[in-house]
Scaffold this active site. Sequence first.
Site, PDB file in Angstrom:
ATOM      1  CD1 TRP A 134      28.523  40.077  13.834  1.00  0.00           C
ATOM      2  CD2 TRP A 134      28.205  41.216  11.932  1.00  0.00           C
ATOM      3  NE1 TRP A 134      28.395  41.392  14.161  1.00  0.00           N
ATOM      4  CE2 TRP A 134      28.189  42.123  13.012  1.00  0.00           C
ATOM      5  CE3 TRP A 134      28.025  41.704  10.643  1.00  0.00           C
ATOM      6  CZ2 TRP A 134      28.010  43.488  12.844  1.00  0.00           C
ATOM      7  CZ3 TRP A 134      27.849  43.060  10.471  1.00  0.00           C
ATOM      8  CH2 TRP A 134      27.843  43.942  11.561  1.00  0.00           C
ATOM      9  CG  ASP A 216      31.867  41.680   6.701  1.00  0.00           C
ATOM     10  OD1 ASP A 216      32.666  42.624   6.876  1.00  0.00           O
ATOM     11  OD2 ASP A 216      30.951  41.415   7.510  1.00  0.00           O
ATOM     12  CE  LYS A 252      35.757  43.475  16.134  1.00  0.00           C
ATOM     13  NZ  LYS A 252      34.697  44.108  15.367  1.00  0.00           N
TER      14      LYS A 252
END
Length: 409
Positions: A134, A216, A252
Site C-alpha cells: 500500500w 496492518d 472496510k
Amino acid sequence: MSSRFAVVEQGPPIEVFQLNKLFTDDTNKNKVNLGVGAYRDETGKPWVLPVVQKMEKLMAADETLLHEYLPVLGLEQFSNLSVSMLLGEDSSAISEGKTFGIQVLSGTGGLRIGAEFLNKHLKYTTFYYSNPTWENHHLVFVNSGFTQPRVYRYWNPKTRAIDFDGMIEDLKNAPENSVILLHACAHNPTGIDPTHEQWIKIADVMEERKLFPFFDSAYQGFASGDLDSDAWAVRYFVKRGFELVCAQSYAKNFGLYNERVGNLSVVVNDPKLIPAMKSQLTWVVRGMYSNPPAHGARVVANVLADKKLFDEWRDHIKMMSSRVMQMRDALRAELIKLGTPGNWDHIVKQIGLFSYTGLTSKQCEHLIQEHHIYLLKSGRINICGLNPSNVEYVARAMHDAITKFPAQE
C-alpha cells in the site's frame, strides 16, 4: 509584495484520488471505476451496512449521548472489543493481561502512532515493507522518524504469486530490531497472502533474526468472510510469544470509511510495562490530534458488544466477501471465454478487494483512454468495481488491451 510561500512547489498527485476525479468527470455511459479502494454494491454504489444504519438511529434517539471529548486514548470499550476480535476471546495474551488497545484514526492513524512510538521509545530506525505494498506505508513510517526504509521481495510478476524464497532471503538479511510491516490478510495491492506453512517460516526467521512484527489489519472478516480465519497470522505470532503491534481499521469491514475508526493493538511479554507504555502513547497522541472522534467508535463498540447485532454484522461481511469472490470467478470466466492470452487463475487465488492483474502500464493506459475503465497503472483493480452488468465489458476491454499491446517478456 512577493509571497514567502513562493518556495512551495507543486506536490505530486495521489494516484488513487486523481483517478477517482477523472472517473467522476468522465461523461461516458460505459465508464467503470476499478481504482477506488472501497466496497461497492452490485449497482456500483457505496453501501451503508444495515446494522450501521440501525445503530446510528438508536444513537440519534439516545438523549444521554453527549459530544464531550473522549480520553486521549479513546473509548476503552471499543479498544477492548477490538483487541478481543483480533486475538480471539480465548487468547492467553488477553487472560494474562499482556495486551491492550488504543483508539486511533483508522488504519493510517494506527500505523502512524505505532511507528512514532517505536521510533521514539525503542529507538527503531529501520523498517521493511513488501514490494509492492500500500503506497502510504513508506510515507507514514518516514514521517514518523524512521530513517532506513527497506523492501522485502513479495510479488513475482512471472508466476503472479509470492516470491517466497526472495522474501525469506530478505528477512534473513534484515538487521536485528528491524520493524517488519506485514499485511494480516488480503495483501494490498496483490491480494495474495502467505499460506499457514509460509507464515510459520516467516515467524521462524523473524524470531531467529530478532525482528519486530508490525501488522496492518485493514480487512479482518472482509477478506474471507470469517473473522477468525483472517486473523490467523496475528494470532499465530502471539501464540509464538512475539511482542507486536497491529493497526486495525474498520473502514472496510464496517463501511465506516469517513469516520476514521481504528484501533492499535499492542501485545507485550510483561503486563507491568503497560502503564508506562500507555502513558507515553498518550503523549504521542496528544501532540498529534489530542483525542479521537467518538461517533464511529461508538457504532462499532455497540455492535460488537451486542450478540444479535454482532451476528447481523457478520452476515454483512460474509455477503460482501462472497460478492467479491463471485466477481473474481466471473472475470476469470469471461477472460477464458474470450481466449485472452495468459493464465488467469491468479484472479481467483487472490483474496480481498484487490487483484494484481498483471496488466502492464501501457495496457492500463489503453483501458483508461479507449474504454473509460479507470485503474491504477500498476494493474491493481478493485474487484468491487465489477458487477454482473459490466464484467463482460471489462473483460472484452482487457482482452483488447492485452492483444493490442502484448507484454514484453
